[in-house]
Scaffold this motif. Structure first.
Motif, PDB file in Angstrom:
ATOM      1  N   VAL A 110     -27.940 -15.178  -1.963  1.00 39.97           N
ATOM      2  CA  VAL A 110     -26.851 -14.750  -1.278  1.00 39.97           C
ATOM      3  C   VAL A 110     -25.635 -15.927  -1.605  1.00 39.97           C
ATOM      4  N   ASP A 111     -26.216 -16.979  -1.673  1.00 41.82           N
ATOM      5  CA  ASP A 111     -25.366 -18.256  -1.719  1.00 41.82           C
ATOM      6  C   ASP A 111     -24.153 -18.444  -2.674  1.00 41.82           C
ATOM      7  N   PRO A 112     -24.545 -18.046  -3.999  1.00 41.63           N
ATOM      8  CA  PRO A 112     -23.666 -17.922  -5.042  1.00 41.63           C
ATOM      9  C   PRO A 112     -22.497 -17.089  -4.882  1.00 41.63           C
ATOM     10  N   TYR A 113     -22.825 -15.903  -4.461  1.00 41.65           N
ATOM     11  CA  TYR A 113     -21.991 -14.805  -4.262  1.00 41.65           C
ATOM     12  C   TYR A 113     -21.159 -15.264  -2.983  1.00 41.65           C
ATOM     13  N   GLU A 114     -21.624 -15.929  -1.936  1.00 43.07           N
ATOM     14  CA  GLU A 114     -20.929 -16.181  -0.643  1.00 43.07           C
ATOM     15  C   GLU A 114     -19.375 -16.866  -1.093  1.00 43.07           C
ATOM     16  N   GLN A 115     -19.754 -17.819  -2.065  1.00 43.31           N
ATOM     17  CA  GLN A 115     -18.248 -18.707  -2.376  1.00 43.31           C
ATOM     18  C   GLN A 115     -17.574 -17.749  -3.521  1.00 43.31           C
ATOM     19  N   LYS A 138     -20.660  -7.511   6.385  1.00 44.45           N
ATOM     20  CA  LYS A 138     -19.603  -8.876   5.879  1.00 44.45           C
ATOM     21  C   LYS A 138     -19.682  -9.132   4.627  1.00 44.45           C
ATOM     22  N   SER A 139     -20.678  -8.470   3.845  1.00 38.72           N
ATOM     23  CA  SER A 139     -20.606  -8.910   2.458  1.00 38.72           C
ATOM     24  C   SER A 139     -19.366  -8.923   1.421  1.00 38.72           C
ATOM     25  N   ASN A 140     -18.829  -7.564   1.679  1.00 35.12           N
ATOM     26  CA  ASN A 140     -17.647  -7.313   0.819  1.00 35.12           C
ATOM     27  C   ASN A 140     -17.920  -7.650  -0.728  1.00 35.12           C
ATOM     28  N   ASN A 141     -19.015  -7.670  -1.252  1.00 31.05           N
ATOM     29  CA  ASN A 141     -19.499  -7.915  -2.596  1.00 31.05           C
ATOM     30  C   ASN A 141     -20.577  -7.016  -3.036  1.00 31.05           C
TER      31      ASN A 141
END
Length: 297
Positions: free
Chosen positions: A175-180, A269-272
């Motif tokens: 998830v980390d790369p998509y979070e930023q 909360k993802s919005n992705n």
């Protein structure tokens, strides 16, 4: 180490030409649900036998069956008269006749022989205390085999849980790369749309404040930390040693529920799209854990 509620154990005992077969089977249940099937000769020993079984079975829907098999196949059935019981019946009837002054039955012998327990076939001879001790040992052997089966099945469950937990942890790290990147993408999209509105003036400082507020609402760092903690706690409970503990399966179920809450919040909360796909895959792994945890003792 965990134990499964699924188990099987059996043993046999030979007493005076009669084989006693003990079998124990179980599936999952919220509490201990013991079903005990006994031959007629052991009916009066049911409470005693339950006292042996209940402390050793812990939890689950358990069926315990004790069968008798006469080994003298092909021979004429042999019977035995229970003389002490016959005399007891006679004394009671004779005393009642004299006390009440009622006529004596015409065929007292036939009446007495028809009473329960007076005539028993081979294999139904009442067990002595020594016989019961041997039967208790046979039941103990079946219980030992039953619990060994539960331990073996528990080891299989543990491997499944570890595999699923590892998979969820891996997906969480992805998830980390998509979070930023989603924050950067969000900012770019807003700026592009505002740039298209040439006739409208806006306060860039206010835009920055609103963007920060929106980004804070989408922050998932707490959910990630809590999910990681739940995964670690689940592993700790799995690693606990000792005898079967009925509360362990329930505890793992509660932890799995909390993991589900955090994964659901990550999804909201993802919005992705890519993050949402990871969340769906985490949910799939967790559902498999929840299905299997129902069978943990």
């Amino acid at each position: 180490m965990i134990y499964s509620m699924t188990g099987y154990g059996s043993s046999q005992l030979l007493l005076e030409g009669v084989t006693y077969e003990v079998s124990i089977r179980s599936v999952n249940s919220k509490q201990l649900d013991l079903s005990l099937r006994l031959p007629s000769i052991l009916r009066d020993r049911e409470i005693e036998l339950r006292g042996i079984l209940i402390p050793a079975l812990f939890r689950g829907k358990v069926d315990v069956t004790i069968r008798t098999a006469d080994n003298s196949l092909g021979t004429s059935p042999q019977v035995q008269i229970n003389a002490p019981l016959l005399h007891a019946y006679y004394d009671q009837i004779h005393s009642a006749i004299e006390a009440e002054g009622i006529p004596q039955p015409e065929d007292l012998t036939r009446l007495l022989l028809s009473y329960p327990g007076v005539i028993v076939e081979q294999g139904e001879t009442p067990l002595t205390d020594e016989d019961m001790q041997l039967l208790r040992q046979a039941i103990g052997e079946a219980i030992d085999q039953f619990n060994a089966f539960r331990e073996q099945e528990g080891a299989s469950l543990e491997r499944i849980f570890v595999e699923k937990l590892d998979r969820i942890a891996t997906l969480l790290a992805e998830v980390d790369p998509y979070e930023q990147s989603r924050i950067t993408d969000l900012r770019s999209k807003l700026e592009e749309r505002l740039a298209q509105l040439t006739s409208i003036q806006y306060d860039e400082a206010r835009l920055e404040q609103e963007l920060i507020y929106y980004i804070e609402k989408l922050d998932i760092s707490e959910e990630k930390n809590r999910l990681a903690n739940h995964i670690r706690y689940f592993r700790e409970v799995l690693a606990q040693t000792g005898e079967p503990d009925p509360s362990r399966g329930k505890k793992l179920g509660f932890i799995a529920q909390e993991m589900g809450r955090e994964i659901n919040t990550l999804g909201s909360k993802s919005n992705n799209a890519a993050m949402q796909q990871l969340v769906v895959r985490m949910k799939d792994e967790l559902e498999q854990i929840k299905e299997q945890v129902l069978n943990v003792l």
